[in-house]
Design an enzyme around this catalytic site. Structure first.
Site, short mmCIF file in Angstrom:
data_model
loop_
_atom_site.label_atom_id
_atom_site.label_comp_id
_atom_site.label_asym_id
_atom_site.label_seq_id
_atom_site.Cartn_x
_atom_site.Cartn_y
_atom_site.Cartn_z
N SER A 337 6.98 -6.77 4.49
CA SER A 337 6.26 -5.58 4.97
C SER A 337 5.42 -5.88 6.21
O SER A 337 5.41 -5.10 7.16
CB SER A 337 5.33 -5.04 3.88
OG SER A 337 6.06 -4.51 2.80
N GLU A 358 -4.99 -12.67 -2.70
CA GLU A 358 -5.55 -12.55 -1.36
C GLU A 358 -6.74 -13.46 -1.14
O GLU A 358 -7.03 -13.87 0.00
CB GLU A 358 -5.93 -11.09 -1.07
CG GLU A 358 -4.76 -10.13 -0.99
CD GLU A 358 -4.23 -9.65 -2.34
OE1 GLU A 358 -4.89 -9.97 -3.38
OE2 GLU A 358 -3.20 -8.98 -2.39
#
Lengths: 615, 615
Positions: A337, A358
């Site tokens: 993406s 993350e």
């Protein structure tokens, strides 16, 4: 160093921790005292470090994840001869480098700590840099991370346990100082070392349970860790908070404050010592990032094409990776993406898959830059919010870091608000010393992808999911801190400041308004921070009316950035802000821009009203 | 329901998922198909839920942590008779309630998902509410959380595993859909169910490994989960992504897109079915928060006293807990610092220690408010950055949530920047529909602590570590969206907008300047969002010059909030912003304010310059 001397050194580190906190009138001596023996043995017998050459590529790394134990770290520095006793006693005073929590203002500190649970994920990044990136003649430096037991409640630590095992980081050792007491009271597991060991073992780590005050056992454990192959080691040490001073030992309510009677405590600990530790030096190595071919060949796009800026970013990043051998890329399992997959295909040896974690993603990047690499970490703009504390701390670490958030704003369309970065500009602008970029076309994106590498501090680039028109020729330059006048006449009556997806909308609005006899100036503010105050001021002076249009919530984003230009005491233009003021739902990208009131029609309507109101 | 019917229902859910995504032209059918059998069995045989009474206190909760599998969830709603086939096919279209990722716009959805790794921590909150808060006649509702395998990389999930076990949440079941493939490729552990089971078992959970397409095994597993006492259960199910359609089954590159040939796929799955599932109803219960005594007796402080606003907050919170039985308080193991310990002492049964796990802290609060409770979650302002993604998602969940951040700004002093909230105002302002409050004195804090309970959405209150003077009498009122003129004359030449610790500084500056013949208006902007635009405009009109002074980085905070008042096209005042523009180091609180240039002296200097420049 022999055991009785190690114990003496442990006492010295305690004494100096107590003295430093007493001199400061604040600090965490009891949290230092629990880990003093652990650190004495490490410093004297295992750490390979040249304090005169803190950037030596063969140095080990020591990360105090429990940063509040800074008195212990500084006492180690003193024992190693890096600082004087006089400097030690400047702890926490204005002007001193010895801050309440360690920062890289001290040359022997790689990263700032103090927000718990960050040291181990950063340690994973340091260990990865040595294990996977070093050239063949590079040393496999060890990374030692001192963790508190309380901070094991942080999920980020478990991201690190997972990733450290997955990457077989046998050069990484976590030293867990299980002193049973948190800030407020007992931890969940108190002295149940097995509870920690079971978890870490299940995550694939080699585990060793020891008495953290038995220096011989500590010494053996470090040796075992160093010789363990294929997986990282966790040394889980039973320790006593405030160890060595009966009045505070293992007592609640003694966290984060100087000892009540420091002089008595020092006496109880056997008095001041002045042992100097000859720290093992690092091996001679010439490691460091390889050069690359030095020739930057950015992708070029033809004006009129429609190209997603995320595609341009991915291509530019791959090209930058060819030109520069120090570029490393980290992905949060969305490389298809964000388009970091383009880099991965060309430079797989410098691509790091961090999966959907993350915090570990950003922490690994922080660790790598501390070893001299140039990281680009990328995920959806929305999901950097997951790592915001790591970004904040990276700024305190004086880290040089490129973060690229894709799928920004309502423009993503049907996926809905959970996937939309609508707070990212605000969050990144508020980070000290940051650079915030939001390109609108492919050539601009390619240029900025390369340019951000030259900035210092935290640099953030925001990309768009859908295709947008290429507005600029490949030869155009986009200095950071600059802007582009994409529509301008001497008779302009309104200025529209836009960035990213609102730039083509503003142009469409300007073209429409020109037909209505309302000439409008359009500024492409691709550099959101620093913002081009000069151009904004000139435009405001000319037009007296300003519209900002942004695909972001109204607070903290482009609109706020623009008004920075008018906070030096000079007159400001009449201003209207267009931004995403409602909670978006699923809809097509075009519908989203319309619903949010940031499309060409909304911009034109605002301009008409502003002109009408002021005439 | 019998096994063959369960399998048929599974196929129906697949067919409807495929059809919904095909109609939308986007979405995640393959991620829905892997979990279809798991959800068929749950819906038909185990979930206790009245779709006509989604707020029934006896209902179970179903959280789709893998929110991208929304087609499956909506297909379940159709099978349960809650939505029509026609509505199902509105998926992802503007105007539909069936968004790309589920949100509580649908009455049967407790919380928004779509940012991975959030469903289980929220599930912990839901389960805690039922397990620890319900009255004796309340049902012990079960909480079922459907997780993807990819999202187990998120540390937040492990915060939940840790906390779920610690709180003995045997009413919580995690259903892990191990379909081996993430968005971009294989997960770390692919189909190694044991890797997951070992980790979860080590975290104290009961684990069951099954074939997720064997409906009899799934049925048994749910029964075993429901009868397991004293700890939560994780059902780890081997599944196949895209199950049932050969062209997509277990294939990479098929994530997040409609099936290539949906009609053929539907035929391959056996065609459209119209099974209606009679879902088990909830038991008759009358649970819900108890009323409290209804008498709010806030603490009162005498003007002239020096009281830390965090102390006033803690006392007010304890009082509010007495008045209202629905107030619950959550702590990130800093309750002695934030002063939520005052509440804990008076209302231990409604106090929740979440340890140092800020994501779980906020998620638990989100879960509890979904059950009708009024949560106050508190940690250091700086550490809410750790949970920023959870706050962002809570807004999408339309959650009513009180978050209180202590130790804001450089005013904390020696501890240094890692502990200073300097981005919190920016972060919280950018959250849609949020309320942001920053009181300067103890009486104001007490009032606002109670008043925030009446707001909707995310409300954030910022408190100060050190003692500050009490400026207002206990009788003073502080409406949200209002402000206080603390210094004002008709001849004012400059307006100073301040909040929190800069209010006393602004007053000192004004008093000094008055002596120099420069009358200055001081506005206490305790309500940062919404901001009192009317008062700011009136002041600006009078004085024409504005200074903002804030203990926060310059971006996104008070300075930006103030300028919102001048973005409606009317003339703005000449403005100077004082904020923390450098990276702080350790120093005393007074030194910090001086170094940052936000103390009385700096404010006075800015005012003098502004007056001089404009004359």
């Amino acid at each position: 160093m022999q055991d009785h001397l190690l114990s003496e050194l442990g006492q010295q580190l305690r004494v100096d921790s107590v003295r430093a906190a007493a001199a400061a009138g604040s600090g965490h001596p009891t949290s230092s005292m629990s880990a003093a023996d652990l650190m004495a043995v490490l410093l004297a017998n295992h750490l390979r470090y040249d304090f005169e050459q803190p950037r030596h590529p063969g140095n080990d790394h020591l990360v105090f994840s429990k940063g509040h134990a800074s008195p212990l770290l500084y006492s180690m520095f003193k024992a190693a001869g890096a600082i004087s006793d006089e400097e030690l006693l400047t702890f926490r005073k204005l002007g001193s480098l010895l801050e309440g929590h360690p920062t890289p203002r001290l040359p022997w500190v790689d990263v700032a700590t103090g927000s718990l649970g960050q040291g181990l994920p950063v340690g994973v990044g340091l260990a990865l840099a040595h294990k996977r990136l070093e050239r063949p003649d590079g040393a496999n430096s060890r990374v030692w991370v001192l963790c508190g037991d309380s901070e094991l409640a942080e999920g980020s630590v478990w991201e690190a346990f997972e990733h450290g095992c997955y990457e077989h980081l046998d050069n990484l050792t976590a030293i867990i100082d299980v002193n049973r007491l948190g800030q407020h009271g007992p931890t969940r597991h108190e002295w149940d070392l097995g509870a920690y060991a079971r978890r870490m073992h299940a995550f694939g780590w080699h585990t060793i349970e020891i008495d953290g005050h038995d220096v011989a056992a500590v010494d053996r454990a470090y040796g075992e860790a160093a010789s363990t192959v294929g997986r990282p080691t966790a040394i889980i040490a039973h320790t006593v908070k405030g160890r060595g001073v009966a009045s505070v030992e293992n007592r609640e309510g003694m966290h984060g404050k100087p000892l009540p009677n420091p002089e008595e405590a020092v006496a109880e600990l056997g008095g001041v010592r002045e042992m100097a530790v000859p720290v093992l030096g690092p091996p001679a190595v010439s490691a460091g990032p390889p050069p690359g071919d030095g020739h930057l060949s950015l992708p070029r796009f033809d004006p009129g094409e429609r190209v997603a800026t995320r595609d341009a970013f991915g291509q530019a990043l791959a090209a930058l990776g060819t030109a520069r051998g120090d570029v490393v890329v980290l992905d949060g399992e969305v490389g298809d993406s964000t388009r970091t997959e383009f880099f991965a295909k060309e430079h797989p040896e410098r691509f790091f898959e961090c999966y959907i974690a993350e915090q570990q993603l950003v922490a690994a990047a922080v660790g790598m830059q501390a070893c001299g690499w140039l990281p680009y970490a990328s995920t959806f703009a929305a999901f950097f919010t997951r790592a915001y504390d790591f970004v904040r701390m990276a700024a305190i670490s004086r880290a040089d870091l490129n973060l690229v958030g894709s799928h920004a704003g309502v423009a993503i369309g049907e996926d809905g608000p959970s996937q939309m970065g609508l707070e990212d500009l605000a969050a990144f602008r508020a980070v000290h010393g940051s650079t915030v970029l939001y390109p609108c076309d492919a050539n601009q994106t390619a240029q900025l992808t390369a340019a951000m590498a030259e900035q210092s501090g935290i640099r953030y680039l925001r990309t768009t999911r859908g295709r947008t028109p290429v507005l600029y020729p490949p030869s155009e330059r986009f200095p950071i801190g600059g802007s582009k006048l994409v529509r301008a006449t001497d008779g302009d009556r309104v200025t529209v400041a836009a960035a990213g997806v609102t730039v083509p909308e503003a142009i469409a609005a300007a073209d429409r308004l020109a037909g209505e006899g309302i000439p409008v100036r359009v500024i492409d503010l691709y550099s959101v921070k620093p913002v081009d105050a000069q151009t904004l001021r000139a435009a405001a002076e000319l037009t007296g009316r300003l519209i900002t249009a942004e695909d972001h919530h109204p607070e903290g984003g482009l609109g706020d950035a623009v008004l920075e230009a008018f906070c030096d005491g000079r007159p400001a233009p009449r201003t209207v802000r267009l931004a995403v003021r409602t909670m978006p739902v699923s809809a097509t990208p075009e519908q989203q821009l319309s619903e949010a009131g940031i499309d060409a029609e909304a911009i034109a309507a605002a301009a008409r009203e502003l002109v009408g109101a002021a005439t």
